[in-house]
Write a protein that holds these residues in place. Structure first.
Motif, PDB file in Angstrom:
ATOM      1  N   UNK A 111      35.039  48.911  37.785  1.00 10.45           N
ATOM      2  CA  UNK A 111      34.912  49.901  36.715  1.00 10.45           C
ATOM      3  C   UNK A 111      35.506  49.418  35.402  1.00 10.45           C
ATOM      4  N   UNK A 112      36.623  48.739  35.467  1.00  6.92           N
ATOM      5  CA  UNK A 112      37.295  48.299  34.234  1.00  6.92           C
ATOM      6  C   UNK A 112      36.741  46.978  33.719  1.00  6.92           C
ATOM      7  N   UNK A 113      36.070  46.226  34.578  1.00  2.00           N
ATOM      8  CA  UNK A 113      35.604  44.900  34.183  1.00  2.00           C
ATOM      9  C   UNK A 113      36.748  43.900  34.083  1.00  2.00           C
ATOM     10  N   UNK A 114      37.890  44.273  34.695  1.00  2.00           N
ATOM     11  CA  UNK A 114      39.057  43.394  34.648  1.00  2.00           C
ATOM     12  C   UNK A 114      38.705  42.026  35.219  1.00  2.00           C
ATOM     13  N   UNK A 115      39.249  41.001  34.589  1.00  2.00           N
ATOM     14  CA  UNK A 115      38.955  39.634  35.005  1.00  2.00           C
ATOM     15  C   UNK A 115      39.949  39.141  36.046  1.00  2.00           C
ATOM     16  N   UNK A 116      39.470  38.287  36.907  1.00  2.00           N
ATOM     17  CA  UNK A 116      40.297  37.663  37.934  1.00  2.00           C
ATOM     18  C   UNK A 116      40.911  36.407  37.323  1.00  2.00           C
ATOM     19  N   UNK A 117      42.226  36.313  37.390  1.00  2.00           N
ATOM     20  CA  UNK A 117      42.925  35.182  36.793  1.00  2.00           C
ATOM     21  C   UNK A 117      42.615  33.881  37.533  1.00  2.00           C
ATOM     22  N   UNK A 118      42.746  32.793  36.795  1.00  2.00           N
ATOM     23  CA  UNK A 118      42.532  31.467  37.369  1.00  2.00           C
ATOM     24  C   UNK A 118      43.555  31.166  38.452  1.00  2.00           C
ATOM     25  N   UNK A 119      43.088  30.601  39.541  1.00  2.00           N
ATOM     26  CA  UNK A 119      43.967  30.002  40.546  1.00  2.00           C
ATOM     27  C   UNK A 119      43.240  28.798  41.122  1.00  2.00           C
ATOM     28  N   UNK A 120      43.992  27.765  41.437  1.00  2.00           N
ATOM     29  CA  UNK A 120      43.392  26.557  42.009  1.00  2.00           C
ATOM     30  C   UNK A 120      42.735  26.864  43.347  1.00  2.00           C
ATOM     31  N   UNK A 121      43.359  27.720  44.147  1.00  2.00           N
ATOM     32  CA  UNK A 121      42.777  28.066  45.447  1.00  2.00           C
ATOM     33  C   UNK A 121      41.404  28.722  45.284  1.00  2.00           C
ATOM     34  N   UNK A 122      41.296  29.679  44.350  1.00  2.00           N
ATOM     35  CA  UNK A 122      40.004  30.341  44.145  1.00  2.00           C
ATOM     36  C   UNK A 122      38.996  29.380  43.523  1.00  2.00           C
ATOM     37  N   UNK A 123      39.428  28.537  42.599  1.00  2.00           N
ATOM     38  CA  UNK A 123      38.522  27.545  42.004  1.00  2.00           C
ATOM     39  C   UNK A 123      37.944  26.632  43.080  1.00  2.00           C
TER      40      UNK A 123
END
Length: 160
Positions: A111-123
């Protein structure tokens, strides 16, 4: 021993990361943009030389898969500096329906369109679990273009 005449020295320069647009799942939403570290020709070649398991490791074995996973993490660490615009919609678009995002905060993020912060694991996870043409290829192309430009500059210097 110095490569250059007295009074001259080679100095490493800091280059700004290159923004690479990856996807925009919703027409009015933000672009998912990855900030890619430009690599020198030498560093690029050294990094790629580590991409294949040693000859004594059987292809498709657990050791080969572990080696590949380790390389992919090392590659992402060297190449991806940061990102912006990674929303739930953009992440699900990259993962091509294989994985969906859930949890207590998913509705708030949507709903907010909040962004997911960078993390090496997710990258690294995105690198391993998205189609190459959507994530890894645009990043590779940006690096290769940067390396190609550097090689052309070196060739021009050597022509004189």
């Amino acid at each position: 021993m110095s490569l250059l005449p007295k009074g001259l020295e080679l100095v490493k320069t800091e280059k700004e990361p290159i923004p690479v647009r990856i996807c925009q799942a919703e027409g009015s939403g933000p672009w998912f943009t990855v900030m890619v570290n430009p690599l020198s020709v030498d560093r690029f070649k050294r990094l790629l030389s580590k991409s294949n398991p040693p000859a004594n490791v059987r292809p498709n074995s657990k050791a080969a898969r572990d080696y590949t996973a380790k390389f992919e993490r090392t590659y992402c660490k060297a190449v991806i500096a940061d990102w912006s615009g990674l929303t739930i919609a953009n992440l699900e678009d990259l993962l091509a329906g294989e994985d969906m995002i859930s949890g207590d905060a998913v509705d708030d993020y949507r709903e907010s369109g909040e962004e997911i912060e960078f993390s090496l694991d997710l990258a690294t996870y995105i690198y391993q679990n998205s189609w190459a043409d959507k994530f890894s290829n645009p990043i590779f192309t940006a690096i290769q273009d940067g390396v190609s430009e550097e090689e052309e500059e070196e060739d021009e210097k050597n022509d004189f």
